[in-house]
Design a protein around this motif. Structure first.
Motif, mmCIF file in Angstrom:
data_model
loop_
_atom_site.group_PDB
_atom_site.id
_atom_site.type_symbol
_atom_site.label_atom_id
_atom_site.label_comp_id
_atom_site.label_asym_id
_atom_site.label_seq_id
_atom_site.Cartn_x
_atom_site.Cartn_y
_atom_site.Cartn_z
ATOM 1 N N UNK A 30 0.920 -1.115 0.041
ATOM 2 C CA UNK A 30 0.210 0.356 0.026
ATOM 3 C C UNK A 30 0.845 1.410 -0.255
ATOM 4 N N UNK A 31 1.846 1.074 0.873
ATOM 5 C CA UNK A 31 3.149 2.668 0.393
ATOM 6 C C UNK A 31 4.061 2.253 0.022
ATOM 7 N N UNK A 32 3.918 1.363 -0.695
ATOM 8 C CA UNK A 32 5.352 1.604 -1.559
ATOM 9 C C UNK A 32 5.436 2.731 -2.784
ATOM 10 N N UNK A 33 4.257 3.121 -3.250
ATOM 11 C CA UNK A 33 4.444 4.399 -4.184
ATOM 12 C C UNK A 33 4.762 5.420 -3.292
ATOM 13 N N UNK A 34 4.173 5.884 -2.316
ATOM 14 C CA UNK A 34 4.662 6.613 -1.017
ATOM 15 C C UNK A 34 6.144 7.093 -1.154
ATOM 16 N N UNK A 35 7.032 5.147 -1.120
ATOM 17 C CA UNK A 35 7.990 5.589 -0.630
ATOM 18 C C UNK A 35 8.605 5.816 -1.540
ATOM 19 N N UNK A 36 8.507 5.578 -2.679
ATOM 20 C CA UNK A 36 9.420 5.241 -3.849
ATOM 21 C C UNK A 36 9.533 7.667 -4.562
ATOM 22 N N UNK A 37 7.932 7.765 -4.079
ATOM 23 C CA UNK A 37 8.642 9.277 -4.681
ATOM 24 C C UNK A 37 9.329 9.930 -3.590
ATOM 25 N N UNK A 38 9.616 9.239 -2.549
ATOM 26 C CA UNK A 38 10.998 10.497 -1.782
ATOM 27 C C UNK A 38 12.127 8.920 -1.995
ATOM 28 N N UNK A 39 12.166 8.585 -2.807
ATOM 29 C CA UNK A 39 13.290 7.396 -3.397
ATOM 30 C C UNK A 39 13.898 6.738 -2.057
ATOM 31 N N UNK A 40 12.911 5.950 -0.840
ATOM 32 C CA UNK A 40 12.438 5.426 -0.054
ATOM 33 C C UNK A 40 12.426 3.786 -0.539
ATOM 34 N N UNK A 41 12.801 2.821 0.463
ATOM 35 C CA UNK A 41 12.757 1.227 0.062
ATOM 36 C C UNK A 41 12.190 1.196 1.339
ATOM 37 N N UNK A 42 11.182 0.390 0.893
ATOM 38 C CA UNK A 42 9.857 -0.298 1.660
ATOM 39 C C UNK A 42 9.904 -1.755 1.923
ATOM 40 N N UNK A 43 10.682 -2.453 2.580
ATOM 41 C CA UNK A 43 10.829 -3.724 2.717
ATOM 42 C C UNK A 43 10.180 -4.463 3.994
ATOM 43 N N UNK A 44 9.867 -5.712 3.904
ATOM 44 C CA UNK A 44 9.955 -6.399 4.542
ATOM 45 C C UNK A 44 9.143 -7.841 4.314
ATOM 46 N N UNK A 45 10.073 -8.894 5.377
ATOM 47 C CA UNK A 45 10.490 -10.271 5.301
ATOM 48 C C UNK A 45 10.403 -11.210 6.386
ATOM 49 N N UNK A 46 8.649 -10.605 6.111
ATOM 50 C CA UNK A 46 7.598 -11.341 7.320
ATOM 51 C C UNK A 46 7.218 -13.098 6.416
ATOM 52 N N UNK A 47 7.246 -13.845 7.350
ATOM 53 C CA UNK A 47 6.827 -15.581 6.726
ATOM 54 C C UNK A 47 5.612 -14.946 6.771
#
Length: 470
Positions: free
Chosen positions: A328-345
């Motif tokens: 949901x927040x991938x586009x917002x992070x991309x706009x600030x050139x930020x990396x939003x990641x998760x490795x939750x199984x």
């Protein structure tokens, strides 16, 4: 016609007439107040009784040569009564008097009441023709009446004392000196069943009246305390309302100014080129969207505070919720050139929660993480579960300036803003974390923040929820 007495006061008054408050704290407070309030009165009575016994004792000593056996017995009884009064008087100054005053007073009254009984028995024993019943009752009743009115003694306790002293005493008279004097025995029994109930009624009337007055004062005190709490709450709400209006005015002023300026430029025709008009409209739409988000934030905080949010608990895959949050927040992070990641199984950890409320809490944490992290930073969504603890934690770790220990204690309060500022000029109303705390509590969970003290180390905001049992 219905009674105008408040229900609580009416209940307390009924309990007062029964000589017992059902609330043990209130009962203890009444007895403590009654004993402390009657200390001076009880001391005066005890001193007067000691003086009376002392004077009578000197008279006995002066006449001891004439009727030595009788007067020696009376003197011994006076000494016993004197010791009883002295013990009661001393007890009023010793620590813990309020705890033992009841049985000390009862024992003292029993000794004082036993004195005339034994005295007149001695007279009847040594002087068989003496008519003593009237004098006995005349000397005994003032002791009981003064005890009923002056000493801080319960009516029930006084009833036990009278019964314990007079019933055995009367039968002792019957078995010894009144065995052949039926008329005096009838007078004694009639006096006992006639005068003693009057004394007990007096004791009940006095204690019931004291309890009623205490109940009225206690009811007034509780009403005053409730009124003070209500006034304090109104003052808090008024201050919160003023603060809310100030925050809302501050946050909405900038986007409203931008929209108004763009509209004035469009109305005056100063933006003629089509591409510039489109850019102005896009900017105006962006600002109105910002204002809409602020209003939604305010309304969400109000709904969480007032408890009107519906909560629909269900079993939720926490790992899948973490991946949906990142998407949901991938586009917002991309706009600030930020990396939003998760490795939750996905599929490993399940919790009991409301999906919509959990998403709202997660959105708040991620929005704040992106807002306070610099451009190009990495933000992580982590999933933690302690084996056997019965809870699971969804955490958002940012790369911002961190949160001091002092600020951590204030983060989840309404309108609380830390020292850090958004890195791209985003708005911050100070309501999001307070709303998150309310939503977590509605799901039987809790929220928190962990952050090293050093600047630039980031912060971790988490929500902890109960694991699903099945």
């Amino acid at each position: 016609m219905e009674s105008s007495t408040p229900p609580m006061l009416e209940l307390l008054q009924r309990q007062a007439r029964r000589l017992r408050f059902t609330d043990p704290v209130m009962e203890s407070a009444f007895m403590t107040e009654r004993i402390e309030g009657g200390l001076t009165r009880a001391r005066v009575i005890l001193v007067a009784a000691m003086a009376a016994f002392a004077l009578g004792g000197w008279a006995d000593i002066a006449n001891i040569a004439r009727t030595s056996m009788l007067l020696r017995a009376l003197l011994q009884m006076r000494v016993l009564a004197e010791v009883a009064c002295a013990g009661m008087l001393l007890s009023t100054w010793l620590p813990g008097h309020t705890r033992r005053a009841e049985w000390v007073n009862a024992l003292g009254v029993a000794v004082l009441a036993a004195y005339p009984v034994l005295a007149y028995w001695h007279f009847a024993y040594h002087l068989p023709k003496l008519q003593f019943v009237g004098q006995l009752i005349g000397n005994l009743m003032p002791i009981l009446a003064v005890s009923a009115f002056a000493l801080p003694l319960r009516a029930r306790t006084l009833a036990v004392v009278i019964t314990a002293v007079l019933v055995p005493g009367a039968w002792f008279f019957r078995a010894t000196v009144l065995v052949d004097r039926a008329s005096e025995w009838r007078v004694l029994v009639t006096a006992f069943f006639g005068i003693v109930p009057v004394v007990l009624l007096m004791a009940w009337w006095r204690e019931a009246g004291e309890r009623t007055m205490f109940a009225q004062r206690e009811h007034a005190r509780r009403l005053n305390a409730e009124l003070e709490r209500a006034n304090a709450e109104l003052a808090r709400l008024n201050a919160e309302k003023n603060e809310f209006m100030a925050v809302a005015a501050h946050d909405l002023r900038a986007p409203l100014g931008v929209v108004r300026g763009l509209l004035e430029l469009l109305r005056e025709g100063r933006i003629a080129a089509p591409e510039k008009r489109d850019e102005a409209l896009r900017q105006a739409l962006g600002e109105t969207g910002r204002m809409h988000a602020l209003v939604e934030n305010y309304l969400g905080a109000h709904a969480a505070e007032s408890g009107v949010l519906p909560v629909r608990m269900e079993t939720i895959d926490l790992g899948a919720a973490a991946h949906e949050l990142a998407a949901r927040h991938g586009a917002t992070a991309a706009a600030k050139r930020q990396a939003l990641t998760t490795d939750a199984p996905a599929g490993r950890v399940r919790v009991t929660a409301d999906a919509a409320l959990l998403a709202q809490v997660g959105d708040n944490f991620v929005t704040n993480a992106l807002k306070f992290s610099p451009a190009g930073a990495a933000v992580r969504i982590e999933l933690l579960a302690a084996p056997g603890a019965g809870v699971a934690r969804l955490a958002v770790v940012d790369a911002g300036p961190g949160v001091s220990l002092e600020e951590q204690g204030k983060l989840f309060r309404k309108f609380s803003r830390g020292a850090a500022r958004p890195t791209a000029g985003e708005s911050s109303a100070g309501l999001g974390l307070a709303t998150a705390r309310r939503l977590a509590e509605a799901m039987d969970g809790r929220v928190g923040c962990e952050s090293p003290m050093a600047d630039g180390c980031g912060a971790c905001f988490w929500i902890e929820l109960p694991e699903a049992t099945s």
